[in-house]
Design a protein around this motif. Structure first.
Motif, PDB file in Angstrom:
ATOM      1  N   HIS A 168       1.353  10.042  -0.546  1.00  0.00           N
ATOM      2  CA  HIS A 168       2.160   9.282   0.703  1.00  0.00           C
ATOM      3  C   HIS A 168       3.407   9.827   0.532  1.00  0.00           C
ATOM      4  N   ASP A 200       0.715  -1.209  -0.128  1.00  0.00           N
ATOM      5  CA  ASP A 200      -0.065  -0.135   0.141  1.00  0.00           C
ATOM      6  C   ASP A 200       0.944   1.223   0.036  1.00  0.00           C
ATOM      7  N   GLY A 201       0.199   2.295  -0.079  1.00  0.00           N
ATOM      8  CA  GLY A 201       1.099   3.442  -0.143  1.00  0.00           C
ATOM      9  C   GLY A 201       1.918   3.805   1.148  1.00  0.00           C
ATOM     10  N   VAL A 202       1.430   3.473   2.281  1.00  0.00           N
ATOM     11  CA  VAL A 202       2.281   3.889   3.332  1.00  0.00           C
ATOM     12  C   VAL A 202       3.644   2.893   3.327  1.00  0.00           C
ATOM     13  N   SER A 235       3.519   8.001   5.486  1.00  0.00           N
ATOM     14  CA  SER A 235       2.579   8.375   5.939  1.00  0.00           C
ATOM     15  C   SER A 235       1.644   9.160   4.839  1.00  0.00           C
ATOM     16  N   GLU A 236       0.229   9.057   4.944  1.00  0.00           N
ATOM     17  CA  GLU A 236      -0.494   9.763   4.124  1.00  0.00           C
ATOM     18  C   GLU A 236      -0.619  11.059   4.347  1.00  0.00           C
ATOM     19  N   THR A 284      -3.947  10.397  -4.324  1.00  0.00           N
ATOM     20  CA  THR A 284      -3.533  10.020  -2.783  1.00  0.00           C
ATOM     21  C   THR A 284      -2.079  10.269  -2.961  1.00  0.00           C
ATOM     22  N   SER A 334       5.941   4.039   0.391  1.00  0.00           N
ATOM     23  CA  SER A 334       6.638   5.355   0.618  1.00  0.00           C
ATOM     24  C   SER A 334       7.560   5.410   1.917  1.00  0.00           C
ATOM     25  N   HIS A 338      -2.895  14.300   4.284  1.00  0.00           N
ATOM     26  CA  HIS A 338      -4.385  14.882   3.977  1.00  0.00           C
ATOM     27  C   HIS A 338      -4.421  15.688   3.163  1.00  0.00           C
TER      28      HIS A 338
END
Length: 152
Positions: free
Chosen positions: A124, A26-28, A128-129, A122, A31, A131
């Motif tokens: 990252h 996933d993106g977390v 962390s994503e 989205t 990254s 906001h």
């Protein structure tokens, strides 16, 4: 954003992209590790010149033919038939922020400038994503404050 803000380095030449469903992270997680190297690209990653659309990146890499020549557009899968996952891609790059006394000071603010996202995003950064308010629309322009996510 404030006039005294510092933008992140220009990153137009160092991007890679891969279909989201081909990447087991996933993106977390993606990254949190080193981004794939733009000089040593391995499948399923391919070079990407940002800004671009997913389709223009796929055409440039020979996945699909140029839609502006003859009837080639009929050979490109339509998102209405395939669903959005067909054109959902990770775009990744690595960049270095300056080190030194100034980094992390209360006067230092970092911004990621998005010049025209089509259609959603989205972001990252460092595990962390970030906001994003209003993350959908045509040719979105955003200045994302990433100071709290930045690391030297």
């Amino acid at each position: 954003f404030p006039q005294a803000a510092t933008s992140l380095p220009t990153m137009a030449a160092a991007w890679v992209a891969a279909k989201q469903s081909d990447i087991p992270y996933d993106g977390v997680a993606l990254s949190s590790t080193s981004a794939p190297s733009p000089t040593k690209i391995e499948s399923p990653w391919m070079p990407a010149e940002v800004p671009c659309t997913v389709l223009s990146m796929l055409v440039k890499n020979g996945v699909y033919p140029d839609p502006y020549i003859g009837m080639n557009s009929m050979r490109i899968p339509d998102i209405g038939d395939t669903g959005p996952s067909m054109y959902t891609y990770w775009f990744c790059c690595e960049f270095q922020l300056p080190e030194g006394d100034k980094f992390g000071s209360t006067d230092d603010h970092w911004w990621l400038m998005m010049g025209g996202v089509n259609y959603s995003l989205t972001v990252h950064l460092n595990g962390s994503e970030v906001h994003i308010e209003f993350d959908r629309g045509m040719f979105l322009r955003r200045a994302l404050g990433v100071t709290s996510h930045a690391k030297p």
